[in-house]
Structure formats: structure tokens, C-alpha cells
Scaffold this motif. Structure first.
Motif, PDB file in Angstrom:
ATOM      1  N   TYR A 127      -2.983  -0.477 -29.327  1.00 46.44           N
ATOM      2  CA  TYR A 127      -2.312  -0.215 -30.602  1.00 46.44           C
ATOM      3  C   TYR A 127      -2.185   1.296 -30.779  1.00 46.44           C
ATOM      4  O   TYR A 127      -3.177   2.014 -30.739  1.00 46.44           O
ATOM      5  CB  TYR A 127      -3.155  -0.847 -31.711  1.00 46.44           C
ATOM      6  N   PHE A 156       1.811  -1.282 -28.656  1.00 48.68           N
ATOM      7  CA  PHE A 156       2.620  -1.116 -29.875  1.00 48.68           C
ATOM      8  C   PHE A 156       1.834  -0.260 -30.861  1.00 48.68           C
ATOM      9  O   PHE A 156       0.625  -0.170 -30.787  1.00 48.68           O
ATOM     10  CB  PHE A 156       2.994  -2.485 -30.450  1.00 48.68           C
ATOM     11  N   ASN A 157       2.504   0.372 -31.829  1.00 48.21           N
ATOM     12  CA  ASN A 157       3.944   0.617 -31.850  1.00 48.21           C
ATOM     13  C   ASN A 157       4.259   1.751 -30.890  1.00 48.21           C
ATOM     14  O   ASN A 157       3.450   2.664 -30.747  1.00 48.21           O
ATOM     15  CB  ASN A 157       4.382   0.978 -33.255  1.00 48.21           C
ATOM     16  N   HIS A 278       4.259  -6.863 -41.187  1.00 45.70           N
ATOM     17  CA  HIS A 278       3.623  -7.148 -39.902  1.00 45.70           C
ATOM     18  C   HIS A 278       4.321  -8.306 -39.199  1.00 45.70           C
ATOM     19  O   HIS A 278       4.939  -9.163 -39.845  1.00 45.70           O
ATOM     20  CB  HIS A 278       2.137  -7.507 -40.094  1.00 45.70           C
ATOM     21  N   TYR A 279       4.171  -8.323 -37.896  1.00 46.44           N
ATOM     22  CA  TYR A 279       4.680  -9.429 -37.093  1.00 46.44           C
ATOM     23  C   TYR A 279       3.652 -10.548 -37.080  1.00 46.44           C
ATOM     24  O   TYR A 279       2.441 -10.310 -36.994  1.00 46.44           O
ATOM     25  CB  TYR A 279       4.938  -8.963 -35.657  1.00 46.44           C
ATOM     26  N   TYR A 284       8.631 -11.670 -38.906  1.00 47.66           N
ATOM     27  CA  TYR A 284       8.057 -10.542 -39.643  1.00 47.66           C
ATOM     28  C   TYR A 284       7.829 -10.921 -41.098  1.00 47.66           C
ATOM     29  O   TYR A 284       8.679 -11.558 -41.730  1.00 47.66           O
ATOM     30  CB  TYR A 284       8.970  -9.318 -39.540  1.00 47.66           C
ATOM     31  N   GLU A 341      11.375  -2.741 -27.420  1.00 44.53           N
ATOM     32  CA  GLU A 341       9.941  -2.467 -27.545  1.00 44.53           C
ATOM     33  C   GLU A 341       9.347  -3.456 -28.536  1.00 44.53           C
ATOM     34  O   GLU A 341      10.051  -3.998 -29.392  1.00 44.53           O
ATOM     35  CB  GLU A 341       9.705  -1.046 -28.062  1.00 44.53           C
ATOM     36  N   ILE A 343       7.523  -4.052 -31.796  1.00 40.84           N
ATOM     37  CA  ILE A 343       7.203  -3.383 -33.058  1.00 40.84           C
ATOM     38  C   ILE A 343       6.285  -4.323 -33.838  1.00 40.84           C
ATOM     39  O   ILE A 343       6.722  -5.344 -34.362  1.00 40.84           O
ATOM     40  CB  ILE A 343       8.473  -3.076 -33.885  1.00 40.84           C
ATOM     41  N   GLU A 345       4.176  -3.515 -36.512  1.00 38.59           N
ATOM     42  CA  GLU A 345       4.106  -3.261 -37.951  1.00 38.59           C
ATOM     43  C   GLU A 345       5.046  -2.126 -38.316  1.00 38.59           C
ATOM     44  O   GLU A 345       5.411  -1.298 -37.482  1.00 38.59           O
ATOM     45  CB  GLU A 345       2.675  -2.910 -38.382  1.00 38.59           C
ATOM     46  N   PHE A 346       5.449  -2.090 -39.553  1.00 36.52           N
ATOM     47  CA  PHE A 346       6.240  -0.983 -40.081  1.00 36.52           C
ATOM     48  C   PHE A 346       6.185  -1.064 -41.604  1.00 36.52           C
ATOM     49  O   PHE A 346       5.702  -2.054 -42.177  1.00 36.52           O
ATOM     50  CB  PHE A 346       7.691  -1.030 -39.580  1.00 36.52           C
ATOM     51  N   SER A 365       7.191   3.639 -38.679  1.00 40.82           N
ATOM     52  CA  SER A 365       6.509   2.826 -37.661  1.00 40.82           C
ATOM     53  C   SER A 365       4.986   2.897 -37.782  1.00 40.82           C
ATOM     54  O   SER A 365       4.282   2.055 -37.233  1.00 40.82           O
ATOM     55  CB  SER A 365       6.920   3.273 -36.262  1.00 40.82           C
ATOM     56  N   LYS A 366       4.496   3.921 -38.469  1.00 36.04           N
ATOM     57  CA  LYS A 366       3.040   4.058 -38.650  1.00 36.04           C
ATOM     58  C   LYS A 366       2.756   4.159 -40.142  1.00 36.04           C
ATOM     59  O   LYS A 366       2.663   5.255 -40.698  1.00 36.04           O
ATOM     60  CB  LYS A 366       2.521   5.279 -37.893  1.00 36.04           C
TER      61      LYS A 366
END
Length: 394
Positions: A127, A156-157, A278-279, A284, A341, A343, A345-346, A365-366
Motif C-alpha cells: 500500500y 496501490f495506490n 474505497h474499493y 467503489y 492501475e 486504485i 482508495e481516493f 489518491s492519498k
């Protein structure tokens, strides 16, 4: 659950349960059997499935000068503790940590409430919490990501987002594009002239800016221009005078121009929503929604710059949550498809106009660590589930 032991002096793992050995990490490294617990060893309780234990989950952060690591220690402790509670072994690693088949890393050992240095096999998943963009541009980081890909370790991310890149991706999605303010890249003075003529009121944003850094709001007012930043407010007699003062900054890095939305207000002040996403296996989802209200300086709602927090319930009736959920689902799907890619979480900054229209301002992204306890806890719960899910898929 099973117990594995780390021998501090030997820097080695062993266990006392399975004579044929247990397996851990991406390479199914064998944890040898020893009849009884040895001295100078620390026990770790981990989930066992067949002969595999763990998963072993790496959190990648930045290297410090003393060969330790840097990052938000409080947040890292929270993640490690949550993973441990679910039977996973979490480690903090840096681009300098990696060796061919092992990692020199750190974990927060709960029984003694201290950070300890350990050596582990290669993790099942990593992560990315590298704290600064400049670190992601280093050769160490680039080589580390390449190593993960070569060895099939999910990562990820992948990196911080560029605002312009994200805008270009999202405008390709028919549903999401209708929620994007008019935006263009600032390449030369004529771009600014055209957009200010078209909209009268703009944001100028650094494509890599955060927390209000590299942010301007410029309004055309009668025969002059009002420019606000999080720190000051100035008036310019012409667009040329503003451009000449800031041209060097605008040329040195990428900036974009974005139509300023006449925002809905709460008690007379502009506000926006922060969605933590979150995924999970269904796609999502929204882990929580925070609200930030602008302070006296309305350029940003960021709390350190004078913004404040109100409960989402104060404005929730103004939003169609079915649309918010669909936006999150579509944004996540589009980002994955267009970047190729994963992803995990965002966060989304979005607002509502005075005409009751929703606009997406930014995707991160963070995500920041939310001040609201319930969002922080739900986000941690969903992140933990995600990391374990990615770490147990073989």
C-alpha cells in the motif's frame, strides 16, 4: 489463528505448531518448525488458512536519513493495529528496504507499544503511503515499483494524482463529465485571457498542489482584477500586470484554469463535501462524507486555512445520495480503466452550486486523515478489509 515468532538476534521467523512448516508472503517462504519457543523472540498472532499464514502486508513510505522511515506515525500505527486485530502482519517499508527475497522493515509491536525493526519475506501486497511527490520521482521509488510488478506483488495506490490528468480521464466518462467545471491547462497568457473573458471568475490551480498551495482565485470586477490566495487579497489594474508578476511560477510547473462555481452556502458561507471512497468486491463505495465550510477567506475550505467542519447531516438533504454513489462508482471504474492501475482508495472534493448542480472540484489518491471519528474509523475498517482481500488473493 496461529502464532509465529520472530527471533530478534537471529532476525528469523519460526513456529511451534506445524512440523512441515508454515508459509508466508508472496513467495510462500517457509516458516520453520521449532519444538518450543526460544528466548529473545516476539510472538505474533496471525490468521491461518491451510498452511499459509498472514497475509503479510507492506505499507510503503519514505526513507529517512538514519535509515528509518518518515510518514504520519499516528496513522501508520492505526493501520498496523487494525491489520493485526484481523490476523494480518503489517509492516512499514521504504524503497531502501527491499532485498531480493526479503525486506528490512518496521512494525509497531502492540505488547510493548514500540516500533521495532524486523526482517520479513516479500509481502503479499503493498500500500503506497509515500508522503511527498518528489519522493515518487526518485529512482529508488521507480525501481521499487518495477520490482513489485516484476514479482507480481499488487501495489496501490500507484502515485499522487495530477489534477489535469484526472480531468482528462474523467471527461471521457459520459456520466461523470457533466459534473466537471470547465477546465483547461494554462500554457500561456492567452489561455488566461480567454477563460477570464468567458467566465469572469476562475480558479488557477497547480496540478500538483494540495492544502491550498498553488491556488489563486481571480475575478474580473469592472475595469480591474481581484486575486485571492489563501493568504492574501490583491487588486490588479490589468491582466498583464498579474501575469507578469506570476509568469515565472506559471511556467515552472503546470497550472490549470477552472471555472469558479457560484457555490451554495451554509449560514452565508461556501462549503464543499469531502467523500472518502474505497474499493470493495462490489466496486467503489463511500466510506464517509465530511463537510468543510469556508472561513473569512473564501478561496479554500481547508481547515488549517480558516475553514471549519460541520456534520454532513446539516446539508445532506441538499444532495441526491444515489447520484453521489454513482459518481464514486464511475470515477473509480474510469480511473482504473484509463490508468491500467489498481486504485484502492481516493477522496473527492465536490460542491453544489446556487442552481442546485453538483460539481467535482478535485480527486485525491492519498486522502487526508479525516477529523470526524466515524469517518476515520469506517475508512480504516474498509481499508483493512481491502488490504487483506488483496493480500489473500493468489
Amino acid at each position: 489463528m496461529s502464532t509465529i515468532y520472530y527471533h530478534i538476534e537471529k532476525q528469523d521467523w519460526y513456529q511451534c505448531e506445524e512440523e512441515n512448516g508454515l508459509l508466508i508472503g508472496k513467495e510462500n517462504t517457509i516458516i520453520s518448525y521449532v519444538g518450543s519457543r526460544q528466548e529473545h523472540s516476539l510472538p505474533f498472532s496471525v490468521t491461518k488458512s491451510g498452511k499459509r499464514v498472514g497475509p503479510l502486508i507492506g505499507i510503503l513510505t519514505g526513507s529517512s536519513k538514519d535509515n528509518s522511515f518518515i510518514g504520519n506515525l499516528k496513522d501508520l500505527k492505526r493501520i498496523l493495529s487494525s491489520l493485526q486485530a484481523e490476523g494480518a502482519l503489517g509492516i512499514v517499508m521504504t524503497p531502501n528496504s527491499l532485498q531480493e527475497h526479503s525486506v528490512e522493515c518496521f512494525t509497531f509491536y502492540q505488547p510493548i507499544q514500540k516500533w521495532i525493526k524486523i526482517r520479513t519475506p516479500l509481502p503479499d501486497v503493498v500500500y503506497n503511503r509515500v508522503p511527498y511527490r518528489r519522493m515518487e520521482k526518485s529512482k529508488h521509488f521507480i525501481d521499487t515499483v518495477s520490482f513489485f510488478r516484476t514479482n507480481g506483488i499488487p501495489f496501490f495506490n500507484p502515485a499522487f494524482f495530477s489534477k489535469w490528468t484526472v480531468y482528462q480521464i474523467l471527461r471521457k466518462n459520459k456520466f461523470v463529465s457533466s459534473f466537471l467545471p470547465d477546465t483547461t491547462l494554462l500554457k500561456q497568457k492567452s489561455d488566461l485571457e480567454q477563460m477570464i473573458t468567458k467566465h469572469q471568475d476562475l480558479y488557477i490551480k497547480s496540478t500538483t498542489g494540495h492544502k491550498g498551495i498553488g491556488l489563486y482565485r481571480i475575478k474580473k470586477w469592472k475595469n480591474h482584477f481581484i486575486v485571492e490566495t489563501p493568504n492574501e487579497k490583491q487588486s490588479y489594474s490589468s491582466l498583464t500586470s498579474f501575469w507578469e508578476k506570476n509568469e515565472e511560477s506559471f511556467i515552472q510547473e503546470d497550472f490549470l484554469l477552472q471555472k469558479a462555481i457560484r457555490a451554495d452556502t451554509f449560514k452565508g458561507k461556501r462549503y464543499d463535501l469531502r467523500l472518502l471512497c474505497h474499493y470493495d468486491e462490489s466496486g467503489y463505495i463511500i466510506s464517509g462524507i465530511g463537510v468543510r465550510v469556508a472561513g473569512e477567506n473564501e478561496v479554500t475550505t481547508h481547515v488549517p486555512n480558516g475553514g471549519s467542519i460541520i456534520p454532513y447531516e446539516s446539508v445532506s438533504s441538499r444532495f441526491n445520495e444515489a447520484i453521489l454513489h454513482q459518481l464514486v462508482f464511475e470515477i473509480g471504474k474510469e480511473l482504473v480503466e484509463q490508468t491500467n492501475e489498481f486504485i484502492g482508495e481516493f477522496s473527492i472534493d465536490l460542491g453544489r452550486s446556487v442552481n442546485n448542480e453538483i460539481y467535482i472540484y478535485e480527486i485525491n489518491s492519498k486522502p487526508m486523515v479525516f477529523d470526524e471519528t466515524y469517518i476515520r474509523e469506517k475508512g480504516l475498517e474498509n481499508l483493512t478489509k481491502l488490504l487483506i482481500m488483496k493480500g489473500t488473493k493468489v
